[in-house]
Design a protein around this motif. Structure first.
Motif, PDB file in Angstrom:
ATOM      1  N   SER A  55     -13.476   6.405   3.024  1.00 60.32           N
ATOM      2  CA  SER A  55     -12.454   6.925   4.281  1.00 60.32           C
ATOM      3  C   SER A  55     -13.092   7.565   5.378  1.00 60.32           C
ATOM      4  O   SER A  55     -12.272   7.684   6.475  1.00 60.32           O
ATOM      5  N   CYS A  85     -12.905   2.495  -2.208  1.00 56.96           N
ATOM      6  CA  CYS A  85     -11.451   2.499  -1.562  1.00 56.96           C
ATOM      7  C   CYS A  85     -11.714   3.339  -0.111  1.00 56.96           C
ATOM      8  O   CYS A  85     -12.808   3.813   0.362  1.00 56.96           O
ATOM      9  N   ARG A  92     -14.280  -2.607   6.628  1.00 57.52           N
ATOM     10  CA  ARG A  92     -13.794  -3.687   5.913  1.00 57.52           C
ATOM     11  C   ARG A  92     -14.335  -5.062   6.713  1.00 57.52           C
ATOM     12  O   ARG A  92     -14.685  -5.994   5.826  1.00 57.52           O
ATOM     13  N   LYS A 107      -9.936  -0.822  -3.341  1.00 54.81           N
ATOM     14  CA  LYS A 107      -8.318  -0.366  -3.205  1.00 54.81           C
ATOM     15  C   LYS A 107      -8.097   0.313  -2.015  1.00 54.81           C
ATOM     16  O   LYS A 107      -9.081   1.010  -1.359  1.00 54.81           O
ATOM     17  N   GLY A 108      -6.865   0.522  -1.525  1.00 55.38           N
ATOM     18  CA  GLY A 108      -6.726   1.152  -0.340  1.00 55.38           C
ATOM     19  C   GLY A 108      -6.964   2.500  -0.270  1.00 55.38           C
ATOM     20  O   GLY A 108      -7.343   2.905   0.759  1.00 55.38           O
ATOM     21  N   THR A 109      -6.456   3.269  -1.190  1.00 51.45           N
ATOM     22  CA  THR A 109      -6.511   4.649  -1.062  1.00 51.45           C
ATOM     23  C   THR A 109      -7.115   5.258  -2.382  1.00 51.45           C
ATOM     24  O   THR A 109      -7.325   4.573  -3.284  1.00 51.45           O
ATOM     25  N   GLU A 112      -4.858   5.280  -5.315  1.00 52.76           N
ATOM     26  CA  GLU A 112      -4.893   3.859  -6.024  1.00 52.76           C
ATOM     27  C   GLU A 112      -6.285   3.626  -6.722  1.00 52.76           C
ATOM     28  O   GLU A 112      -6.118   3.027  -7.940  1.00 52.76           O
TER      29      GLU A 112
END
Lengths: 116, 161
Positions: A55, A85, A92, A107-109, A112
């Motif tokens: 992130s 994630c 992406r 995974k998104g986060t 998750e």
């Protein structure tokens, strides 16, 4: 855009080792990231989980992809689970261009990923 | 360098530390020329991959060799004070003095081989509309890449008809 040098923080949460790079993973930053990942991976036990939280990575090139692929190969050899994630749209996109978005568990986060 | 006058010409050394400046300059200028955000990022990625290939393979990781980057706005640039851009596309020419190789040997690898390395050429060909590798007349290689704002079906880059 984060133009600072790549920094890497890792921590353990339950059975998961979470690696959080911050900065660009490009030809300049990838060698150090690869080296730290190898050290972290060497301590993982079969059945464990390695979560790479991207992130805080605004940019990644094919050097970064190669590092991720090496990590996936290590996961297969050592029987740990690799989960990515927090991919930004720009990061992406390069996974999709290289047709790797279906090869990795993404995974998104972080929440998750830890729940996976 | 190419004969026609580019809108931007940049010379950098073959040090990976410098690639971020080149790619962000290209992304920023692409946006100003009217490219959408995702297209601007793709153009920057292609430039970065091209620089990486020169640095890793062409110059064998020597960090003090020259690389020239030229940007040509196809269709021209907007005049001061106008909001619409006449730019139809962007041509990027990247040249070096690295060892010359047969351009036909510069190929993408099959993506079903999941292994590190060899993805740069695939990425460049995937995101740009036209990609031409050639040897410069005296030394080094030249890569010409074109991205159109409203692309037509891709041209074939040297493959048999």
């Amino acid at each position: 855009m984060n133009d600072s040098a790549l920094t890497i923080i890792s921590r353990v949460e339950g059975d998961a080792t979470i690696v959080s790079p911050a900065g660009d993973i490009d030809l300049n930053g990838a060698p150090a990231f690869k080296s730290q990942l190898r050290t972290i991976q060497s301590a993982l036990k079969p059945g464990g989980r390695l979560v790479i939280d991207l992130s805080a990575v605004p940019y990644m090139d094919s050097s970064g992809l190669a590092t991720m692929i090496e990590s996936m190969q290590a996961a297969r050899r050592q029987s740990f689970k690799l989960i990515l994630c927090g991919l930004t749209p720009r990061v992406r996109a390069i996974f999709e261009i290289a047709k790797l978005h279906t090869v990795f568990t993404i995974k998104g986060t972080l929440a998750e990923a830890l729940a996976a | 360098m190419s004969a026609e006058q580019p809108h931007v010409r940049l010379e950098i050394l073959s040090n990976p530390l410098l690639n971020c400046g080149a790619r962000e300059m290209v992304a920023s200028m692409s946006r100003r020329m009217g490219f959408a955000e995702d297209a601007a990022c793709q153009i920057a990625l292609a430039v970065d991959e091209a620089l990486c290939n020169i640095e890793r393979h062409g110059y064998d990781r020597q960090t003090d060799r020259p690389i020239w980057l030229s940007l040509h706005a196809i269709g021209g640039l907007a005049q001061n004070g106008t909001s619409s851009s006449p730019t139809e596309g962007l041509k990027i020419v990247i040249e070096d003095e690295a060892q010359q190789i047969d351009p036909n040997l510069i190929k993408s690898r099959p993506l079903d081989e999941i292994r590190p390395g060899g993805l740069g050429v695939h990425i460049i060909r995937e995101v740009m509309d036209e990609v031409i590798y050639e040897q410069r007349p005296n030394s080094g290689m030249r890569l010409t890449m074109i991205k159109m704002r409203n692309p037509q079906p891709k041209k074939d880059n040297g493959a048999p008809p």
